[in-house]
Scaffold this motif. Structure first.
Motif, PDB file in Angstrom:
ATOM      1  N   ARG A  79      -3.986  -1.052  -5.715  1.00 16.53           N
ATOM      2  CA  ARG A  79      -3.208  -2.364  -6.114  1.00 16.53           C
ATOM      3  C   ARG A  79      -4.159  -3.358  -6.368  1.00 16.53           C
ATOM      4  O   ARG A  79      -3.827  -4.248  -7.338  1.00 16.53           O
ATOM      5  CB  ARG A  79      -2.378  -2.819  -4.628  1.00 16.53           C
ATOM      6  CG  ARG A  79      -1.318  -2.073  -4.557  1.00 16.53           C
ATOM      7  CD  ARG A  79      -0.922  -2.337  -3.136  1.00 16.53           C
ATOM      8  NE  ARG A  79       0.514  -1.674  -2.842  1.00 16.53           N
ATOM      9  CZ  ARG A  79       1.156  -1.672  -1.722  1.00 16.53           C
ATOM     10  NH1 ARG A  79       0.933  -2.359  -0.642  1.00 16.53           N
ATOM     11  NH2 ARG A  79       2.268  -1.088  -1.492  1.00 16.53           N
ATOM     12  N   ARG A  83      -4.016  -5.251 -10.386  1.00 20.45           N
ATOM     13  CA  ARG A  83      -3.982  -6.572 -10.571  1.00 20.45           C
ATOM     14  C   ARG A  83      -5.175  -6.967 -11.730  1.00 20.45           C
ATOM     15  O   ARG A  83      -5.117  -8.081 -12.320  1.00 20.45           O
ATOM     16  CB  ARG A  83      -4.331  -7.495  -9.333  1.00 20.45           C
ATOM     17  CG  ARG A  83      -3.253  -7.439  -8.401  1.00 20.45           C
ATOM     18  CD  ARG A  83      -3.244  -8.508  -7.425  1.00 20.45           C
ATOM     19  NE  ARG A  83      -2.167  -8.151  -6.396  1.00 20.45           N
ATOM     20  CZ  ARG A  83      -0.833  -8.216  -6.387  1.00 20.45           C
ATOM     21  NH1 ARG A  83      -0.436  -8.584  -7.521  1.00 20.45           N
ATOM     22  NH2 ARG A  83      -0.275  -7.835  -5.221  1.00 20.45           N
ATOM     23  N   HIS A  91       2.349  -7.655 -13.227  1.00 21.76           N
ATOM     24  CA  HIS A  91       1.923  -7.679 -11.710  1.00 21.76           C
ATOM     25  C   HIS A  91       3.246  -7.634 -10.703  1.00 21.76           C
ATOM     26  O   HIS A  91       2.774  -7.074  -9.769  1.00 21.76           O
ATOM     27  CB  HIS A  91       1.208  -9.291 -11.732  1.00 21.76           C
ATOM     28  CG  HIS A  91      -0.110  -8.899 -12.099  1.00 21.76           C
ATOM     29  ND1 HIS A  91      -1.155  -9.982 -11.839  1.00 21.76           N
ATOM     30  CD2 HIS A  91      -0.910  -8.140 -12.892  1.00 21.76           C
ATOM     31  CE1 HIS A  91      -2.241  -9.702 -12.335  1.00 21.76           C
ATOM     32  NE2 HIS A  91      -2.294  -8.506 -13.016  1.00 21.76           N
ATOM     33  N   PRO A  92       4.316  -8.188 -11.036  1.00 21.42           N
ATOM     34  CA  PRO A  92       5.538  -7.831 -10.008  1.00 21.42           C
ATOM     35  C   PRO A  92       5.822  -6.621 -10.041  1.00 21.42           C
ATOM     36  O   PRO A  92       6.310  -6.382  -8.908  1.00 21.42           O
ATOM     37  CB  PRO A  92       6.541  -8.918 -10.617  1.00 21.42           C
ATOM     38  CG  PRO A  92       5.851  -9.930 -11.633  1.00 21.42           C
ATOM     39  CD  PRO A  92       4.478  -9.130 -12.217  1.00 21.42           C
ATOM     40  N   ARG A  93       5.242  -5.803 -10.568  1.00 24.66           N
ATOM     41  CA  ARG A  93       5.787  -4.333 -10.773  1.00 24.66           C
ATOM     42  C   ARG A  93       4.817  -3.596  -9.885  1.00 24.66           C
ATOM     43  O   ARG A  93       5.053  -2.329  -9.538  1.00 24.66           O
ATOM     44  CB  ARG A  93       5.999  -3.722 -11.895  1.00 24.66           C
ATOM     45  CG  ARG A  93       6.920  -4.309 -12.941  1.00 24.66           C
ATOM     46  CD  ARG A  93       8.457  -3.964 -12.557  1.00 24.66           C
ATOM     47  NE  ARG A  93       8.742  -2.759 -11.904  1.00 24.66           N
ATOM     48  CZ  ARG A  93       9.195  -1.522 -12.979  1.00 24.66           C
ATOM     49  NH1 ARG A  93       9.334  -1.916 -14.291  1.00 24.66           N
ATOM     50  NH2 ARG A  93       9.518  -0.514 -12.310  1.00 24.66           N
ATOM     51  N   ASP A  96       5.959  -1.587  -6.873  1.00 19.19           N
ATOM     52  CA  ASP A  96       7.046  -0.578  -7.272  1.00 19.19           C
ATOM     53  C   ASP A  96       6.362   0.872  -7.241  1.00 19.19           C
ATOM     54  O   ASP A  96       7.066   1.851  -6.904  1.00 19.19           O
ATOM     55  CB  ASP A  96       7.690  -0.931  -8.662  1.00 19.19           C
ATOM     56  CG  ASP A  96       8.580  -1.991  -8.428  1.00 19.19           C
ATOM     57  OD1 ASP A  96       8.675  -2.560  -7.466  1.00 19.19           O
ATOM     58  OD2 ASP A  96       8.941  -2.548  -9.703  1.00 19.19           O
TER      59      ASP A  96
END
Length: 145
Positions: A79, A83, A91-93, A96
């Motif tokens: 993660r 980034r 980045h929002p994914r 997921d």
């Protein structure tokens, strides 16, 4: 001493003393304990047989627990790495990705990781082996358990 070149075909880790000495000795002990229980049928032989079973269980749990901790660390590491290498729009994914996907993608180089990550999300690829096969520039992980 340098580590051998790591690839998809040889990245699984075997610890010879653990896999090829300790485990066979535990299985031998288990077989002998159950044989003695069958022969003697005493409380001592029952305790020895149950202890042998417990040792085999501990052998497997030690490996499972170590791999679970390793996967949690890899999840965090990946993660953070995503980034760094993904465009801001992706980045929002990052959240997921499943732990299995992150574990598989850790072998991709930084240059290859953004495209691989997009493909994994876009095509809903969850099979770790398939993800590993997609990697072209394999980055070794010699610190795995």
């Amino acid at each position: 001493m340098s580590e051998p070149v790591q690839t998809l075909k040889n990245h699984a880790k075997f610890v010879p003393v653990y896999h090829f000495v300790a485990f066979p000795l535990l299985v031998l002990n288990l077989g002998w304990a159950w044989f003695r229980l069958y022969q003697l049928r005493t409380m001592d032989s029952l305790v020895a047989a149950l202890t042998a079973v417990a040792l085999v269980i501990v052998f497997f749990l030690a490996r499972i627990f170590a791999l679970q901790v390793q996967d949690r660390v890899i999840r965090l590491e990946m993660r953070l790495r995503l980034r760094e290498v993904l465009p801001l729009g992706l980045h929002p994914r990052i959240m997921d990705f499943t732990p299995a996907q992150l574990v598989a993608m850790r072998f991709a180089s930084d240059a290859e990781l953004p495209d691989l990550a997009v493909a994994v999300l876009r095509d809903h690829i969850h099979d770790k082996k398939v993800i590993k096969q997609m990697i072209k520039d394999w980055t070794a992980d010699h610190l795995r358990v």
